[in-house]
Write a protein that holds these residues in place. Sequence first.
Motif, mmCIF file in Angstrom:
data_model
loop_
_atom_site.group_PDB
_atom_site.id
_atom_site.type_symbol
_atom_site.label_atom_id
_atom_site.label_comp_id
_atom_site.label_asym_id
_atom_site.label_seq_id
_atom_site.Cartn_x
_atom_site.Cartn_y
_atom_site.Cartn_z
ATOM 1 N N ARG A 183 0.974 -1.024 -0.178
ATOM 2 C CA ARG A 183 0.090 -0.028 0.106
ATOM 3 C C ARG A 183 0.925 1.271 -0.050
ATOM 4 O O ARG A 183 1.081 1.787 0.994
ATOM 5 N N LYS A 201 11.806 8.163 3.731
ATOM 6 C CA LYS A 201 11.524 8.240 5.122
ATOM 7 C C LYS A 201 12.732 8.124 6.098
ATOM 8 O O LYS A 201 12.782 9.108 6.780
ATOM 9 N N GLU A 273 5.940 0.539 7.453
ATOM 10 C CA GLU A 273 5.554 1.490 6.540
ATOM 11 C C GLU A 273 4.906 1.106 5.328
ATOM 12 O O GLU A 273 5.311 -0.009 4.693
ATOM 13 N N ASP A 274 3.640 1.370 4.991
ATOM 14 C CA ASP A 274 2.772 1.283 3.675
ATOM 15 C C ASP A 274 2.785 -0.082 3.571
ATOM 16 O O ASP A 274 2.906 -0.953 2.494
ATOM 17 N N ASP A 297 2.066 4.642 9.704
ATOM 18 C CA ASP A 297 0.510 4.911 9.057
ATOM 19 C C ASP A 297 -0.583 4.957 10.229
ATOM 20 O O ASP A 297 -1.437 5.874 9.973
HETATM 21 MG MG LIG Z 1 3.236 5.728 4.919
#
Ligand SMILES: [Mg+2]
Length: 572
Positions: A183, A201, A273-274, A297
């Motif tokens: 995602r 990041k 992350e994601d 997130d």
């Molecule tokens: Mg994110």
Amino acid sequence: MKNCGDLVDNKSAIVGGVGDMYSEDSATLDQPITPWTISVASGYSLMRDPRYNKGLAFTEKERDAHYLRGLLPPVVLSQELQEKKMMNLIRQYEVPLHRYMAMIGLQETNERLFYKLLIDNVEELLPVVYTPTVGEACQKYGSIFRHSQGLYISLKEKGKILETLKNWPERTVQVIVVTDGERILGLGDLGCQGMGIPVGKLALYTALGGVRPSLCLPITIDVGTNNEKLLNDEFYIGLRQKRATGKEYDELLQEFMYAVKQNYGEKVLIQFEDFANHNAFELLARYSSSHLVFNDDIQGTAAVVLAGLLSALRLLGGTLADHTFLFLGAGEAGTGIADLIALEISEQNGKPIEENRKNIWLVDSKGLIVSSRKESLQDFKKPWAHEHEPITGLINAVKAIKPTILIGTSGVGKQFTKETPLIMALSNPTSQAECTAEEAYTWSEGRAIFASGSPFDPFEYEGKTFVPGQANNAYIFPGFGLGVIMAGSIRVHNGMLLAASKALASQVTEEHYEKGMIYPPLTNIRKISANIAAKVAAKAYELGLASHLPQPEDLVESAEKCMYSPVYRSYL
Ligand SMILES: [Mg+2]
Ligand SMILES: NC(=O)C1=CN([C@@H]2O[C@H](COP(=O)(O)OP(=O)(O)OC[C@H]3O[C@@H](n4cnc5c(N)ncnc54)[C@H](OP(=O)(O)O)[C@@H]3O)[C@@H](O)[C@H]2O)C=CC1
Ligand SMILES: CC(=O)C(=O)O
């Protein structure tokens, strides 16, 4: 406290700790001995080493001492002039992706200059190395791929993850940002090409939070992709197979988590992350009692939005409990934010969290989350299934719920069509924002407070200039992570998230409010991060989670001392 400081000017001597042969780095809190076990490059290889290269800024003496004479043209430039030249160059690129590639090129050749640019020009360059441009970079990562950054752990490495981690050149790592690419922002499954996100990041960890680059490790876990376009793309860099799921996925992740702990110890911060939400919540729950884990997130976004709300309340008046919240999107960001809001309201009014959830409503792709849907809902949505008749569509939900605060976390662009006092369109990149700044200010005739996940330019409405806030977890995770590292915290606790939120909100001044801003300007982000880090660390000490004892007297000062400075070191 033990020294964790970086030197801020290249004339300083080493302040305690153990120094490397260039007097560049002193030991950090978790780095009692120098990690250098290999000999240091000189001559041609020194120029090719991004961590130590200074390009034309090598002085005459350094050129003599390190066998560089003749390998560079005669001129000696200052770092400031190099910065000016690079900024001129980058500004000449009109295509954002070209700017991104120029910045990554700089990171790969001269790391300190890269960070100097990013720190000194944060508002201008954040949209280049981070959202929105990093989204396009991930979509095209295979085509623009030049040098590998970070560590790839694919299904091929199953059974060999510890060995794979040992291939990374740094023995000491304090922060890992890891994705499985499912995602990526609001762009969906980008498989292995999600690597742009951990890389971006972690660049922010260093530039915004001062965590030195050598301690940061970007990782992409490649279990395949369900993105047909990528599977058919000849330049795709990942495994050409459908995503592994279930036992196969869980086993790989488990091996990864345990190998990380074995290789880097208990106190490495693992930032998820994601990940897609069907894995993200479970991974966080599964590993939060055995590892130092943080889901940006879910948790980082929650902290940044809560900060924006607390600060907006100083403009709107009242308390959080006076408001009715409606979220478009009930995934990681939506339910993560909703949870932290409810927790903060409970801290304020002492009522049970279940009670305080009642004024918070969420809409997903099937409509308003209501009790009649409970059986079929994913676990993380269940606490939000309130008594109400089923409603489909945002507009109908807005009419029924009459929110005073509308928050977009759907990953789908152009969704908002209604005026509300406070609008947050959090979805990234810009193309996925639920509405634009222009729309928010125009619909509300200049009354709405607006913030978005990706930046929008200031907007002029009837002679008044409004500055949209950037409600992005980039305000939180660098300072949060620094606080965790400083305290040597062994776990992340919700109390630390609330502390980070309040620290951020407290840095918004009257002057900012006058411009409609609910977040402080990013230009001051290192100061902001130091304050966030101090509050997070203080909370960790208070909760008994800190392992770096005794607690320093002045945590803000400690945070500032810990921060990496990109100024060149003298190699003499
Ligand atoms: Mg994110
Ligand atoms: N500004 C920031 O700092 C951050 C921004 N984000 C952004 O937020 C977005 C969402 O991220 P995340 O929460 O992790 O994603 P998730 O996939 O976990 O959640 C998305 C949610 O949106 C819902 N949704 C999708 N389409 C629609 C639609 N047309 N109408 C109503 N609801 C819809 C989904 O519904 P269903 O459950 O039914 O599928 C789901 O509940 C992304 O764009 C991401 O970039 C994320 C984190 C931080
Ligand atoms: C900002 C961020 O983490 C996201 O959009 O996923």
